[in-house]
Design a protein around this motif. Structure first.
Motif, PDB file in Angstrom:
ATOM      1  N   GLY A 129       0.792  -1.220   0.000  1.00 48.52           N
ATOM      2  CA  GLY A 129       0.000   0.000   0.000  1.00 48.52           C
ATOM      3  C   GLY A 129       0.823   1.268   0.000  1.00 48.52           C
ATOM      4  O   GLY A 129       0.277   2.373  -0.043  1.00 48.52           O
ATOM      5  N   SER A 130       2.162   1.142   0.028  1.00 46.80           N
ATOM      6  CA  SER A 130       3.037   2.320  -0.015  1.00 46.80           C
ATOM      7  C   SER A 130       3.102   2.853  -1.441  1.00 46.80           C
ATOM      8  O   SER A 130       2.824   2.141  -2.405  1.00 46.80           O
ATOM      9  N   ARG A 131       3.468   4.125  -1.573  1.00 48.74           N
ATOM     10  CA  ARG A 131       3.477   4.770  -2.878  1.00 48.74           C
ATOM     11  C   ARG A 131       4.672   5.707  -3.006  1.00 48.74           C
ATOM     12  O   ARG A 131       5.301   6.101  -2.024  1.00 48.74           O
ATOM     13  N   VAL A 132       4.961   6.106  -4.268  1.00 54.50           N
ATOM     14  CA  VAL A 132       6.057   7.024  -4.579  1.00 54.50           C
ATOM     15  C   VAL A 132       5.503   8.198  -5.375  1.00 54.50           C
ATOM     16  O   VAL A 132       4.639   8.018  -6.240  1.00 54.50           O
ATOM     17  N   PHE A 133       5.995   9.386  -5.077  1.00 52.05           N
ATOM     18  CA  PHE A 133       5.741  10.579  -5.900  1.00 52.05           C
ATOM     19  C   PHE A 133       7.091  11.117  -6.347  1.00 52.05           C
ATOM     20  O   PHE A 133       8.001  11.290  -5.531  1.00 52.05           O
ATOM     21  N   PHE A 134       7.229  11.407  -7.652  1.00 48.75           N
ATOM     22  CA  PHE A 134       8.492  11.908  -8.181  1.00 48.75           C
ATOM     23  C   PHE A 134       8.432  13.413  -8.410  1.00 48.75           C
ATOM     24  O   PHE A 134       7.435  13.949  -8.923  1.00 48.75           O
ATOM     25  N   ALA A 135       9.514  14.079  -8.050  1.00 52.95           N
ATOM     26  CA  ALA A 135       9.689  15.512  -8.279  1.00 52.95           C
ATOM     27  C   ALA A 135      11.073  15.720  -8.882  1.00 52.95           C
ATOM     28  O   ALA A 135      11.665  14.794  -9.428  1.00 52.95           O
ATOM     29  N   ASN A 136      11.595  16.938  -8.775  1.00 53.97           N
ATOM     30  CA  ASN A 136      12.868  17.280  -9.409  1.00 53.97           C
ATOM     31  C   ASN A 136      13.978  17.623  -8.430  1.00 53.97           C
ATOM     32  O   ASN A 136      15.121  17.789  -8.843  1.00 53.97           O
ATOM     33  N   SER A 137      13.655  17.755  -7.150  1.00 51.43           N
ATOM     34  CA  SER A 137      14.647  18.220  -6.187  1.00 51.43           C
ATOM     35  C   SER A 137      14.190  17.869  -4.783  1.00 51.43           C
ATOM     36  O   SER A 137      13.034  17.493  -4.551  1.00 51.43           O
ATOM     37  N   GLY A 138      15.103  18.063  -3.834  1.00 49.48           N
ATOM     38  CA  GLY A 138      14.751  17.845  -2.440  1.00 49.48           C
ATOM     39  C   GLY A 138      13.739  18.852  -1.935  1.00 49.48           C
ATOM     40  O   GLY A 138      12.839  18.509  -1.158  1.00 49.48           O
ATOM     41  N   THR A 139      13.880  20.089  -2.346  1.00 48.22           N
ATOM     42  CA  THR A 139      12.913  21.104  -1.949  1.00 48.22           C
ATOM     43  C   THR A 139      11.515  20.718  -2.411  1.00 48.22           C
ATOM     44  O   THR A 139      10.544  20.801  -1.646  1.00 48.22           O
ATOM     45  N   GLU A 140      11.381  20.297  -3.662  1.00 47.32           N
ATOM     46  CA  GLU A 140      10.066  19.918  -4.176  1.00 47.32           C
ATOM     47  C   GLU A 140       9.526  18.688  -3.453  1.00 47.32           C
ATOM     48  O   GLU A 140       8.318  18.576  -3.210  1.00 47.32           O
ATOM     49  N   ALA A 141      10.411  17.756  -3.114  1.00 48.04           N
ATOM     50  CA  ALA A 141       9.978  16.585  -2.360  1.00 48.04           C
ATOM     51  C   ALA A 141       9.418  16.998  -1.004  1.00 48.04           C
ATOM     52  O   ALA A 141       8.372  16.491  -0.566  1.00 48.04           O
ATOM     53  N   VAL A 177      17.016  13.596   1.944  1.00 45.79           N
ATOM     54  CA  VAL A 177      17.519  14.178   0.708  1.00 45.79           C
ATOM     55  C   VAL A 177      19.030  13.999   0.610  1.00 45.79           C
ATOM     56  O   VAL A 177      19.565  13.634  -0.438  1.00 45.79           O
ATOM     57  N   GLN A 178      19.729  14.215   1.709  1.00 44.89           N
ATOM     58  CA  GLN A 178      21.191  14.121   1.698  1.00 44.89           C
ATOM     59  C   GLN A 178      21.692  12.755   2.158  1.00 44.89           C
ATOM     60  O   GLN A 178      22.744  12.300   1.715  1.00 44.89           O
ATOM     61  N   THR A 179      20.939  12.090   3.016  1.00 42.62           N
ATOM     62  CA  THR A 179      21.430  10.848   3.616  1.00 42.62           C
ATOM     63  C   THR A 179      21.022   9.602   2.846  1.00 42.62           C
ATOM     64  O   THR A 179      21.540   8.512   3.123  1.00 42.62           O
ATOM     65  N   GLY A 180      20.103   9.711   1.901  1.00 45.40           N
ATOM     66  CA  GLY A 180      19.600   8.544   1.200  1.00 45.40           C
ATOM     67  C   GLY A 180      20.509   8.060   0.087  1.00 45.40           C
ATOM     68  O   GLY A 180      21.548   8.628  -0.210  1.00 45.40           O
ATOM     69  N   MET A 181      20.097   6.980  -0.542  1.00 45.47           N
ATOM     70  CA  MET A 181      20.741   6.398  -1.732  1.00 45.47           C
ATOM     71  C   MET A 181      22.179   5.949  -1.483  1.00 45.47           C
ATOM     72  O   MET A 181      23.068   6.139  -2.298  1.00 45.47           O
ATOM     73  N   GLY A 182      22.409   5.381  -0.303  1.00 49.36           N
ATOM     74  CA  GLY A 182      23.706   4.787  -0.010  1.00 49.36           C
ATOM     75  C   GLY A 182      24.716   5.715   0.620  1.00 49.36           C
ATOM     76  O   GLY A 182      25.824   5.264   0.960  1.00 49.36           O
ATOM     77  N   ARG A 183      24.386   6.958   0.795  1.00 46.33           N
ATOM     78  CA  ARG A 183      25.357   7.933   1.283  1.00 46.33           C
ATOM     79  C   ARG A 183      25.935   7.541   2.651  1.00 46.33           C
ATOM     80  O   ARG A 183      27.128   7.746   2.911  1.00 46.33           O
ATOM     81  N   GLY A 242      21.472  12.112  -4.633  1.00 46.42           N
ATOM     82  CA  GLY A 242      22.181  11.044  -5.303  1.00 46.42           C
ATOM     83  C   GLY A 242      21.337  10.054  -6.070  1.00 46.42           C
ATOM     84  O   GLY A 242      21.890   9.171  -6.724  1.00 46.42           O
ATOM     85  N   VAL A 243      20.012  10.176  -6.052  1.00 48.54           N
ATOM     86  CA  VAL A 243      19.173   9.116  -6.606  1.00 48.54           C
ATOM     87  C   VAL A 243      19.417   8.875  -8.092  1.00 48.54           C
ATOM     88  O   VAL A 243      19.391   7.728  -8.556  1.00 48.54           O
ATOM     89  N   GLY A 245      14.022  14.107  -7.474  1.00 49.88           N
ATOM     90  CA  GLY A 245      13.700  13.956  -6.064  1.00 49.88           C
ATOM     91  C   GLY A 245      12.371  13.253  -5.955  1.00 49.88           C
ATOM     92  O   GLY A 245      11.753  12.897  -6.960  1.00 49.88           O
ATOM     93  N   GLY A 246      11.928  13.057  -4.730  1.00 51.87           N
ATOM     94  CA  GLY A 246      10.640  12.407  -4.583  1.00 51.87           C
ATOM     95  C   GLY A 246      10.280  12.138  -3.143  1.00 51.87           C
ATOM     96  O   GLY A 246      10.995  12.508  -2.204  1.00 51.87           O
ATOM     97  N   MET A 247       9.147  11.479  -2.983  1.00 49.22           N
ATOM     98  CA  MET A 247       8.580  11.184  -1.672  1.00 49.22           C
ATOM     99  C   MET A 247       8.067   9.751  -1.679  1.00 49.22           C
ATOM    100  O   MET A 247       7.441   9.313  -2.645  1.00 49.22           O
ATOM    101  N   ILE A 248       8.337   9.035  -0.604  1.00 43.46           N
ATOM    102  CA  ILE A 248       7.803   7.700  -0.394  1.00 43.46           C
ATOM    103  C   ILE A 248       6.851   7.762   0.792  1.00 43.46           C
ATOM    104  O   ILE A 248       7.218   8.265   1.867  1.00 43.46           O
TER     105      ILE A 248
END
Length: 437
Positions: A119-131, A253-259, A285-286, A293-296
């Motif tokens: 039931g989880s979802r993703v929304f895609f944007a262009n940056s951390g601010t937009e997320a 935004v900064q800590t994700g994607m393996g950082r 880094g995504v 960017g985006g939101m989960i």
């Protein structure tokens, strides 16, 4: 082998790479046509490869910032270049009236990496601010659903969540926030890691009729100087949000994607205390350098708040960005870059801790998101000195340097950065920077 390609020798005094005439001339042109929100560029760059980047004069720099934690695969990674060429040859953009296979596959992949429930979802944007803007709107809807009032959104002192009017309203630093007041109402700040303060905030909100709709936090406050939160405090926030029906939003935004050596920092229990978010934002880094960017949202509750027409993005989740993000994530996994981030981060922190330079008081961080606490407020001069000697670092605070190199960085490159930084002159800490050093 060209002069630019030759290895930098470890000498008693690191080689200087001062600003050359090409960089200087183009920087002058930059100054004449760009708004001065970033100041004069330190160099004008031409191309990169791996963890190295060259300026227009042919000077080579070891990039220990990766475009501010963005270039996870460094520069010109063959897999990334291949994906760029292939997807651009098919279609780059199609609008959000349609979907693409890369977009769908990427959302599936992110939900899997986040270990998000059904039931989880993703929304895609262009940056951390937009997320984070999307997360703010989600929190408003959640608050209204809770009790007919949009509720309050709480952030922490020293937080950084973006520069748009909504995300800026949750960004602590007064120098970048106060010139634009009044900002979005219904936002508030609590002292970071003060358990009594957040307990009191929830209690007061209940009695005031304006409940807390959400709490947003960074497990490592990057712009504050790479400051990890106490996991006990994070667990307390999680418990309060669950008890009062508020959303816990993690800004990754900064800590994700393996950082940090994990796909997401909350998966490191030494940071999160095992707490899982309701909403997570990501960017940087995504896509390995392509703006995304985006939101989960975790579970059906927050995932059902935004309905058709309530939010959107023209470019978010476009086929080109999605293909590059898929390739970035696949490459991180295939090349074992999570483990490398952990190993190279330990090597970097140990090297700087043991280098013996009295300018360096403390080294902290997780994975390849690290900071050096300085014994004097000379970070700006030290970053300039490092640039002149071929290493890119960031003065994240007056008394702290931030280092966030590409995840593909090699052990000898870590050692070279430590070797150069160890030779930074102590006179920098006395405000006596000499151009000849």
């Amino acid at each position: 082998m060209t002069k630019a390609d030759a290895p930098i020798a470890k000498t008693a005094e690191p080689k200087r790479t001062p600003e050359g005439p090409q960089s200087s001339q183009w920087a002058d042109r930059y100054d004449r046509v760009h708004m001065q929100v970033f100041g004069r560029p330190g160099r004008v760059m031409d191309h990169g490869r791996g963890a190295w980047i060259w300026d227009l004069d042919g000077n080579r720099y070891l990039d220990m910032m990766a475009g501010i934690a963005v270039n996870a695969l460094g520069y010109a990674h063959p897999a990334w270049n291949k994906a760029l060429t292939e997807q651009a040859g098919k279609m780059a953009h199609i609008s959000n009236f349609f979907a693409s296979q890369p977009q769908i596959e990427l959302a599936e992949r992110l939900l899997d990496l986040a270990q998000a429930p059904e039931g989880s979802r993703v929304f895609f944007a262009n940056s951390g601010t937009e997320a984070n803007e999307a997360a703010i709107k989600l929190a408003r809807l959640h608050g209204a659903r809770m009790g007919g009032h949009p509720g309050r959104i709480l952030a922490l002192t020293h937080s950084f969540h973006g520069r748009s009017m909504g995300s800026l309203s949750l960004t602590w630093k007064p120098a970048i926030r106060e010139p634009f007041q009044p900002l979005v109402p219904g936002m508030g700040f609590l002292p970071a890691e003060d358990g009594d303060a957040i307990e009191e905030a929830f209690a007061q909100a209940e009695t005031s009729g304006e409940p807390v709709a959400a709490v947003i936090l960074e497990l490592i406050q990057g712009e504050a100087g790479v400051l990890p939160l106490n996991p006990d405090y994070v667990r307390q926030v999680r418990e309060l949000c669950s008890r009062h029906g508020a959303l816990m939003i993690l800004d990754e935004v900064q800590t994700g994607m393996g950082r940090t050596g994990h796909w997401f920092a909350f998966q490191d229990h030494s940071l999160s205390g095992g707490a899982c978010p309701d909403v997570l934002t990501f960017a940087k880094g995504v896509a390995g350098g392509f703006p995304m960017g985006g939101m989960i949202t975790f579970g059906p509750g927050p995932s059902g708040l935004l309905t058709p027409g309530m939010h959107g993005s023209t470019f978010g989740g476009n086929p080109l960005g999605s293909a590059l993000a898929l390739t970035t994530l696949e490459t991180i996994q295939r090349e074992g870059l999570l483990e490398r981030a952990r190993q190279m981060g330990e090597r970097l922190r140990a090297g700087l801790t043991d280098c013996g330079n009295p300018l360096y008081n403390e080294v902290r961080g997780r994975g390849l998101l690290d900071a050096v606490q300085l014994s004097a407020p000379c970070a700006g001069d030290l970053a300039s000195w490092a640039l002149d000697h071929g290493v890119i670092v960031n003065a994240v605070a007056p008394d702290a340097l931030r280092l966030a190199p590409p995840l593909i960085i090699q052990a000898d490159q870590i050692d070279l950065a430590v070797d150069i930084l160890s030779k930074a002159p102590v006179s920098l800490g006395k405000g006596l920077r000499q151009d000849g050093q």
